[in-house]
Write an enzyme that holds these catalytic residues in place. Structure first.
Site, short mmCIF file in Angstrom:
data_model
loop_
_atom_site.label_atom_id
_atom_site.label_comp_id
_atom_site.label_asym_id
_atom_site.label_seq_id
_atom_site.Cartn_x
_atom_site.Cartn_y
_atom_site.Cartn_z
CD GLU A 130 -59.12 72.17 2.22
OE1 GLU A 130 -60.07 71.38 2.09
OE2 GLU A 130 -58.38 72.51 1.28
CD GLU A 135 -54.56 74.43 -2.67
OE1 GLU A 135 -55.21 75.30 -2.08
OE2 GLU A 135 -55.04 73.35 -3.03
#
Ligand SMILES: *[C@@H]1O[C@H](CO)[C@@H](O)[C@H](O)[C@H]1NC(C)=O
Ligand SMILES: *[C@@H]1O[C@H](CO)[C@@H](O)[C@H](O)[C@H]1NC(C)=O
Length: 311
Positions: A130, A135
């Site tokens: 990932e 974020e």
């Protein structure tokens, strides 16, 4: 010898050049991505809706050059009922070695928000890897790019990057969902300051040898022409030092990363934003805040200009 030398020069020069495979813009996202109407795997106070519901409620909206994804900003929730309607979309295609360029005008802001633009193999997570490109939680911090992998992948000290590493073990052993993150050096890379500047461009290059992430703010004169414009190809050798650099020195990236989809989501509270809600300076209870304050989510939206993928 001369032609051999030329050949080897050409192949080196081509190493960082990629051609456009997918240009996701506006209504394209309605067919090249699917809405994931799933229970939030990160336990957020959201109810991810399908595409028909999202478009009917204008949570997903497209114009020729824009994709807007938002959380519901009108409904007061019952504590025992479902979470706030929101959207999580995932690319139909998967990618391995590639460059992706994200033109983002606005990202979700507000207390309790946990937005992410990321690439992942959901099946068997974290075995297929990932990369969190953009974020963060609760508008404040940390604004970071992060790798998550299975155990046995760490990052070396002293990497050539403009950001600041916050942890170096990308695998599970670092703790639940921690990963190896790098904080961006500029405040306008995230949240309200990002939005006030008109957003900007994030880009990611993934090869078996490294993952790199770059960020340029909207007004940044140094943004490369092949990032801001559609030139049909990109040459990452011209992009300068990345914000975050994850080399394969102590991590077999080829085995830790598989077929990754691109995902945009917006969750509220949950395993990260909820856990740090009070330490991020928000008072009270995160879920109660989400339930009782619909108008607080009027700026909790993505406005995405394009996502271009080059291979
Ligand atoms: C839907 O959302 C878009 C983007 O925010 C907005 O421009 C448009 O006016 C909205 N449409 C309706 C019917 O509210
Ligand atoms: C982003 O991270 C940097 C470095 O940790 C920090 O100085 C800055 O305040 C952060 N910005 C936001 C908006 O969180």
């Amino acid at each position: 010898m001369r032609s051999l030398a030329l050949l080897s020069f050409v192949s080196t020069a081509l190493a960082a050049t990629y051609s456009l495979s997918d240009n996701h813009v506006g209504p394209d996202f309605l067919t090249s991505f699917t809405h994931e109407a799933i229970p939030d795997p990160t336990s957020g106070r959201v109810n991810y809706v399908d595409q028909a519901t999202a478009t009917a409620q204008n949570l997903t909206f497209t114009s020729p050059d824009s994709l807007v994804l938002r959380a519901d900003a009108t409904t007061t929730l019952t504590p025992t009922g479902p979470g706030r309607n929101s959207v999580r979309i995932k690319s139909v295609k998967t990618y391995t070695t590639h460059v992706s360029v994200y033109d983002i005008r606005h990202m979700p802001q507000g207390l309790s928000t946990w937005p992410a633009a990321w690439e992942v193999q959901e099946d068997g997570w974290p075995a297929g890897g990932e990369v969190d490109i953009l974020e963060g939680a609760n508008d404040v911090a940390p604004n970071q790019s992060t790798l998550h992998t299975a155990a046995g992948c760490t990052m070396p000290d002293g990497r050539a990057e403009t950001g600041t590493p916050v942890s170096e073990d990308c695998g599970d052993s670092a703790g639940p969902n921690l990963g190896c993150g790098v904080h961006a050096p500029t405040t306008n890379s995230y949240g309200t300051a990002f939005n006030a500047a008109g957003g900007g461009w994030y880009a990611m290059e993934r090869t078996p040898d490294f993952v790199k992430v770059w960020f340029w703010s909207r007004g940044d004169a140094s943004v490369p022409a092949d990032v801001s414009g559609n030139t049909g190809s990109v040459d990452t050798d011209n992009w300068g030092e990345p914000t975050a650099y994850f080399p394969n020195t102590d991590c077999n990236l080829a085995s830790h990363f598989g077929q990754n989809n691109i995902i945009f989501d917006l969750t509220l509270c949950g395993d990260w934003a909820g856990a740090v809600y009070n330490s991020d300076g928000c008072s009270g209870d995160c879920v109660t805040y989400v339930n009782e304050n619909p108008s607080a989510f009027s700026n909790a939206y993505w406005d995405i200009g394009f996502v271009r993928v080059y291979e």
